[in-house]
Structures are given as structure tokens and as C-alpha cells.
Design a protein around this motif. Structure first.
Motif, PDB file in Angstrom:
ATOM      1  N   LYS A  28       0.830  -1.201   0.000  1.00 45.83           N
ATOM      2  CA  LYS A  28       0.000   0.000   0.000  1.00 45.83           C
ATOM      3  C   LYS A  28       0.870   1.260   0.000  1.00 45.83           C
ATOM      4  O   LYS A  28       0.624   2.197  -0.756  1.00 45.83           O
ATOM      5  CB  LYS A  28      -0.914   0.027   1.223  1.00 45.83           C
ATOM      6  N   VAL A  40      -4.942   2.792  -4.873  1.00 43.03           N
ATOM      7  CA  VAL A  40      -4.980   1.807  -3.793  1.00 43.03           C
ATOM      8  C   VAL A  40      -6.419   1.582  -3.344  1.00 43.03           C
ATOM      9  O   VAL A  40      -6.844   0.438  -3.151  1.00 43.03           O
ATOM     10  CB  VAL A  40      -4.095   2.259  -2.607  1.00 43.03           C
ATOM     11  N   GLU A  44      -8.432  -1.953  -3.549  1.00 39.34           N
ATOM     12  CA  GLU A  44      -9.033  -2.575  -2.361  1.00 39.34           C
ATOM     13  C   GLU A  44     -10.519  -2.859  -2.581  1.00 39.34           C
ATOM     14  O   GLU A  44     -11.005  -3.932  -2.250  1.00 39.34           O
ATOM     15  CB  GLU A  44      -8.858  -1.676  -1.137  1.00 39.34           C
TER      16      GLU A  44
END
Length: 109
Positions: A28, A40, A44
Motif C-alpha cells: 500500500k 490503492v 481494495e
């Protein structure tokens, strides 16, 4: 002897869980530095959605284990392509593993 084996297995699983958490955090940080926070967050979300969708259709499609993982990866890759985000396979694997862990932790509660 069984108690020793149980202790070793439990300890190994605990260590692997900690290590996977560290790896995901480092990925990350790297991705935020390289591609930005938005990339990111999208990765996710896509991983969580792919894992949940795969779990929901797994029984109907009669897929298990590695087949479910391949299905989730395929969904994540297609989603990332739509947003023009490029991740390596290990990075995608890490996001999927993180989503699976979160899902399992939620189910345990």
C-alpha cells in the motif's frame, strides 16, 4: 506429540497472518507513493467486491479453492483495466488475500 504439532501449526498461522499484514501495508505504501491513494482505494474495493462475488456464485458454478482464486483475480484484473491501473500479479494477490482475510474475520464475529 499432538499438542506440540498443534502449537507449531497455530504459531505458524499466527506468524503468516502477521507477515501478510506487513506485506499488504508495504505494498500500500509503495502504491500510494507511486500511483496515488486513489489507485490503492480502487484496488481494495475491487478485491473486496471480487472476493464477495466469487463466494456468492461459487456453489452455483461449483468452483472451489484455486478456481475461486482465479475467478477473483480475473474480476480484479478486468476492473483495474477499466480504471487504467496497472498492478503486478503479486500485488493483486496481496489485495485479494487481504479481502479474503477481512471476509473470514467478519464471518467469525
Amino acid at each position: 506429540m499432538n499438542q506440540i504439532t498443534e502449537i507449531v501449526v497455530t504459531s505458524a498461522l499466527g506468524i503468516l497472518t502477521i507477515l501478510s499484514g506487513i506485506v499488504v501495508q508495504e505494498i500500500k505504501k509503495y502504491l500510494i507513493a507511486k500511483g496515488g491513494k486513489k489507485a490503492v482505494e480502487v484496488a481494495e474495493i475491487l478485491a473486496k467486491n471480487a472476493v464477495n462475488a466469487t463466494e456468492q456464485v461459487a456453489d452455483k458454478l461449483d468452483i472451489h479453492g484455486d478456481e475461486k482464486l482465479a475467478q477473483a483475480k480475473e474480476m480484479v484484473v478486468k476492473g483495474l483495466e477499466q480504471y487504467n491501473i496497472n498492478l503486478t500479479q503479486p500485488q493483486i494477490d496481496s489485495f485479494i488475500e487481504s479481502a479474503v482475510k477481512q471476509m473470514h474475520d467478519t464471518w467469525k464475529e
